[in-house]
Design a protein around this motif. Structure first.
Motif, PDB file in Angstrom:
ATOM      1  N   PRO A 155       0.829  -1.223   0.000  1.00  0.00           N
ATOM      2  CA  PRO A 155       0.000   0.000   0.000  1.00  0.00           C
ATOM      3  C   PRO A 155       0.855   1.262   0.000  1.00  0.00           C
ATOM      4  O   PRO A 155       0.526   2.237  -0.682  1.00  0.00           O
ATOM      5  CB  PRO A 155      -0.818  -0.126   1.290  1.00  0.00           C
ATOM      6  CG  PRO A 155      -0.794  -1.577   1.634  1.00  0.00           C
ATOM      7  CD  PRO A 155       0.533  -2.060   1.183  1.00  0.00           C
ATOM      8  N   TYR A 156       1.957   1.242   0.750  1.00  0.00           N
ATOM      9  CA  TYR A 156       2.837   2.409   0.767  1.00  0.00           C
ATOM     10  C   TYR A 156       3.505   2.611  -0.583  1.00  0.00           C
ATOM     11  O   TYR A 156       3.593   3.745  -1.066  1.00  0.00           O
ATOM     12  CB  TYR A 156       3.904   2.240   1.851  1.00  0.00           C
ATOM     13  CG  TYR A 156       4.914   3.369   1.868  1.00  0.00           C
ATOM     14  CD1 TYR A 156       4.563   4.619   2.362  1.00  0.00           C
ATOM     15  CD2 TYR A 156       6.202   3.194   1.377  1.00  0.00           C
ATOM     16  CE1 TYR A 156       5.475   5.667   2.372  1.00  0.00           C
ATOM     17  CE2 TYR A 156       7.113   4.230   1.386  1.00  0.00           C
ATOM     18  CZ  TYR A 156       6.751   5.464   1.887  1.00  0.00           C
ATOM     19  OH  TYR A 156       7.650   6.493   1.878  1.00  0.00           O
ATOM     20  N   LEU A 157       3.970   1.538  -1.195  1.00  0.00           N
ATOM     21  CA  LEU A 157       4.634   1.659  -2.495  1.00  0.00           C
ATOM     22  C   LEU A 157       3.654   2.161  -3.559  1.00  0.00           C
ATOM     23  O   LEU A 157       4.024   2.956  -4.427  1.00  0.00           O
ATOM     24  CB  LEU A 157       5.235   0.313  -2.903  1.00  0.00           C
ATOM     25  CG  LEU A 157       6.369  -0.202  -2.020  1.00  0.00           C
ATOM     26  CD1 LEU A 157       6.807  -1.592  -2.486  1.00  0.00           C
ATOM     27  CD2 LEU A 157       7.548   0.759  -2.037  1.00  0.00           C
ATOM     28  N   LEU A 158       2.403   1.703  -3.488  1.00  0.00           N
ATOM     29  CA  LEU A 158       1.397   2.172  -4.431  1.00  0.00           C
ATOM     30  C   LEU A 158       1.133   3.654  -4.225  1.00  0.00           C
ATOM     31  O   LEU A 158       1.083   4.437  -5.191  1.00  0.00           O
ATOM     32  CB  LEU A 158       0.104   1.366  -4.259  1.00  0.00           C
ATOM     33  CG  LEU A 158      -1.070   1.755  -5.160  1.00  0.00           C
ATOM     34  CD1 LEU A 158      -0.706   1.571  -6.625  1.00  0.00           C
ATOM     35  CD2 LEU A 158      -2.305   0.926  -4.814  1.00  0.00           C
ATOM     36  N   TRP A 159       0.963   4.066  -2.962  1.00  0.00           N
ATOM     37  CA  TRP A 159       0.750   5.485  -2.686  1.00  0.00           C
ATOM     38  C   TRP A 159       1.964   6.304  -3.110  1.00  0.00           C
ATOM     39  O   TRP A 159       1.823   7.385  -3.678  1.00  0.00           O
ATOM     40  CB  TRP A 159       0.488   5.692  -1.191  1.00  0.00           C
ATOM     41  CG  TRP A 159       0.478   7.137  -0.821  1.00  0.00           C
ATOM     42  CD1 TRP A 159      -0.508   8.050  -1.040  1.00  0.00           C
ATOM     43  CD2 TRP A 159       1.546   7.877  -0.216  1.00  0.00           C
ATOM     44  NE1 TRP A 159      -0.136   9.292  -0.587  1.00  0.00           N
ATOM     45  CE2 TRP A 159       1.119   9.212  -0.087  1.00  0.00           C
ATOM     46  CE3 TRP A 159       2.817   7.521   0.243  1.00  0.00           C
ATOM     47  CZ2 TRP A 159       1.930  10.199   0.491  1.00  0.00           C
ATOM     48  CZ3 TRP A 159       3.614   8.503   0.812  1.00  0.00           C
ATOM     49  CH2 TRP A 159       3.180   9.821   0.926  1.00  0.00           C
ATOM     50  N   LEU A 160       3.156   5.792  -2.833  1.00  0.00           N
ATOM     51  CA  LEU A 160       4.368   6.534  -3.165  1.00  0.00           C
ATOM     52  C   LEU A 160       4.497   6.722  -4.670  1.00  0.00           C
ATOM     53  O   LEU A 160       4.891   7.800  -5.137  1.00  0.00           O
ATOM     54  CB  LEU A 160       5.593   5.802  -2.615  1.00  0.00           C
ATOM     55  CG  LEU A 160       6.929   6.527  -2.750  1.00  0.00           C
ATOM     56  CD1 LEU A 160       6.912   7.819  -1.960  1.00  0.00           C
ATOM     57  CD2 LEU A 160       8.063   5.622  -2.273  1.00  0.00           C
ATOM     58  N   ALA A 161       4.160   5.692  -5.439  1.00  0.00           N
ATOM     59  CA  ALA A 161       4.228   5.825  -6.897  1.00  0.00           C
ATOM     60  C   ALA A 161       3.284   6.920  -7.384  1.00  0.00           C
ATOM     61  O   ALA A 161       3.648   7.749  -8.229  1.00  0.00           O
ATOM     62  CB  ALA A 161       3.892   4.488  -7.556  1.00  0.00           C
ATOM     63  N   GLY A 162       2.066   6.946  -6.844  1.00  0.00           N
ATOM     64  CA  GLY A 162       1.137   8.002  -7.231  1.00  0.00           C
ATOM     65  C   GLY A 162       1.614   9.369  -6.788  1.00  0.00           C
ATOM     66  O   GLY A 162       1.512  10.355  -7.527  1.00  0.00           O
ATOM     67  N   ALA A 163       2.161   9.447  -5.558  1.00  0.00           N
ATOM     68  CA  ALA A 163       2.640  10.730  -5.046  1.00  0.00           C
ATOM     69  C   ALA A 163       3.799  11.267  -5.883  1.00  0.00           C
ATOM     70  O   ALA A 163       3.877  12.473  -6.154  1.00  0.00           O
ATOM     71  CB  ALA A 163       3.075  10.581  -3.588  1.00  0.00           C
ATOM     72  N   GLN A 164       4.688  10.381  -6.319  1.00  0.00           N
ATOM     73  CA  GLN A 164       5.806  10.840  -7.134  1.00  0.00           C
ATOM     74  C   GLN A 164       5.336  11.315  -8.508  1.00  0.00           C
ATOM     75  O   GLN A 164       5.897  12.266  -9.070  1.00  0.00           O
ATOM     76  CB  GLN A 164       6.847   9.725  -7.291  1.00  0.00           C
ATOM     77  CG  GLN A 164       7.465   9.255  -5.989  1.00  0.00           C
ATOM     78  CD  GLN A 164       7.912  10.388  -5.092  1.00  0.00           C
ATOM     79  OE1 GLN A 164       8.624  11.290  -5.519  1.00  0.00           O
ATOM     80  NE2 GLN A 164       7.491  10.355  -3.839  1.00  0.00           N
ATOM     81  N   ALA A 165       4.324  10.658  -9.039  1.00  0.00           N
ATOM     82  CA  ALA A 165       3.752  11.139 -10.304  1.00  0.00           C
ATOM     83  C   ALA A 165       3.179  12.538 -10.124  1.00  0.00           C
ATOM     84  O   ALA A 165       3.343  13.423 -10.981  1.00  0.00           O
ATOM     85  CB  ALA A 165       2.666  10.177 -10.792  1.00  0.00           C
ATOM     86  N   GLY A 166       2.517  12.767  -8.983  1.00  0.00           N
ATOM     87  CA  GLY A 166       1.990  14.103  -8.707  1.00  0.00           C
ATOM     88  C   GLY A 166       3.095  15.133  -8.535  1.00  0.00           C
ATOM     89  O   GLY A 166       2.983  16.259  -9.023  1.00  0.00           O
TER      90      GLY A 166
END
Length: 419
Positions: free
Chosen positions: A28-39
């Motif tokens: 879940p953290y890696l998924l959130w982190l991937a989205g956050a980095q895209a943002g």
């Protein structure tokens, strides 16, 4: 047979639960982190595009757009932390991403077809961005603690640090390409897509430890009082107080070295813009190396000592950069500075986030953002004025001295040394 079966069952019951693999625990953290980095990448590209568009109206207009981002973010950030702690960090982030999706999409439509963006529109978009950041940054800063077990927090934050550094490095070139291909509209549309990605990710990720705080027994407390409670808690806790003071010292003495004094030193030596870019890249490379190492192998057993060692290392790098006579020495100095900065950030971050009570996570992150912003604004103005009067070398030497003194003070502080 029955006895053997019962004994086997007892043994199975007594055995510890199987160790879950890291990807299962952290996905879940890696998924959130991937989205956050895209943002972050989309934001960096749009920031470049807004600055470029504003520069067409002159330096004063460009400064006005930057100020329109900074002022509401600084004024509202403590309130933003209180809102995230009361209503839940994920809800605040969902609302912020939705608002920015509408704003960036509207900006793309408003300037489509190679239409020049009026200054009022640029200032308005920058102001909304700063206001949303004031609520979004404290909520986002608390997410690693909400998604990751405590023993994985240093690695998780190091991974986030590395990703954020990559987004900063790639954001400006990406913004330049988008502006060249589609103007401000292209950059705004790309940022809108990034906000849509983050929204989809947040709808999928649900932290177990997110949500409103406990309901008050008496009359509800106002948000401003809750924000003040976060400040009082941080200032009353020896570890958090020391960490915040150290963060302010690092922000004021380290961040302007490469961004402000580095280009001034390059111009004083008569170096080309490409050389100045290499100096900046050296600092980023140093941060990335340390962040990747901590993410892979973990941090030092005593994070307070690691943060102090990082400041002392950065002090040595700043000194080398200030006294460098050629590009090779300057790049080496900036790289050492980056190594120290990365060591500091990757060890102090878990201390602050891990030391905050679960009920005050976002408020402590808001205070951290405020301390960094205020220290950076004050030091940038002072260092710029000093550089105009004496040249860039004396202010850089002062930064090296201040950073080294902060590192030694951190080693002398029991709350940090024993953490």
């Amino acid at each position: 047979m029955t006895t053997a079966t019962s004994a086997g069952a007892a043994r199975r019951t007594a055995l510890p639960r199987p160790y879950l693999p890291r990807p299962y625990l952290l996905w879940p953290y890696l998924l959130w982190l991937a989205g956050a980095q895209a943002g972050l990448l989309g934001d960096a590209a749009l920031s470049f595009a807004l600055g470029w568009a504003a520069s067409g109206y002159g330096g004063g207009a460009a400064g006005l757009v930057l100020t329109a981002v900074t002022v509401p973010r600084t004024v509202l950030v403590l309130l933003g932390g209180a809102v995230a702690d009361r209503f839940g960090a994920r809800r605040v982030m969902l609302a912020g991403d939705a608002v920015m999706l509408v704003v960036t999409a509207g900006l793309a439509l408003a300037v489509a077809g190679d239409r020049a963006a009026p200054l009022w529109l640029l200032v308005g978009a920058a102001g909304v961005t700063g206001a949303v950041d004031a609520f979004y940054l404290p909520a986002s800063g608390s997410m690693p603690r909400r998604l990751v077990p405590a023993d994985r927090l240093p690695r998780a934050l190091a991974l986030r640090q590395a990703g954020g550094q990559c987004a900063v490095l790639l954001g400006a070139p990406l913004g330049g390409l988008l502006v060249a291909g589609g103007g401000l509209a292209g950059a705004a549309a790309a940022d809108a897509v990034s906000f849509a990605v983050v929204l989809l990710v947040l709808l999928r990720v649900r932290p177990d430890r997110d949500g409103p705080g406990p309901a008050p027994a008496a009359a509800p407390v106002g948000l401003l009082r809750e924000a003040g409670a976060g400040v009082r808690l941080a200032l009353g806790d020896p570890l958090l107080r020391a960490a915040l003071l150290l963060t302010g010292a690092a922000a004021g003495a380290l961040l302007p070295v490469v961004s402000l004094l580095g280009p001034l030193l390059a111009r004083a030596h008569g170096w080309a813009a490409g050389t100045a870019g290499l100096v900046t890249a050296g600092q980023a490379a140093g941060v990335l190396v340390v962040a990747a190492s901590v993410a892979w192998r973990g941090g030092l057993p005593r994070p307070g000592v690691g943060a102090a060692a990082g400041l002392c290392t950065a002090s040595a790098g700043t000194l080398l950069l200030a006294l460098s006579g050629g590009p090779a020495a300057a790049v080496t100095g900036s790289t050492v500075l980056g190594l120290g900065s990365g060591l500091f950030a990757c060890h102090l971050g878990p201390l602050v986030l891990g030391g905050a009570p679960a009920s005050h996570l976002s408020r402590v992150q808001a205070l951290l953002t405020l301390v960094q912003s205020l220290a950076l604004v004050l030091s940038t103005g002072l260092l710029g004025t000093a550089a105009d009067a004496t040249g860039a070398v004396p202010p850089a030497l002062c930064c090296a001295l201040a950073t080294g003194a902060a590192g030694l003070a951190a080693l002398a502080a029991p709350a940090l040394r024993r953490a």
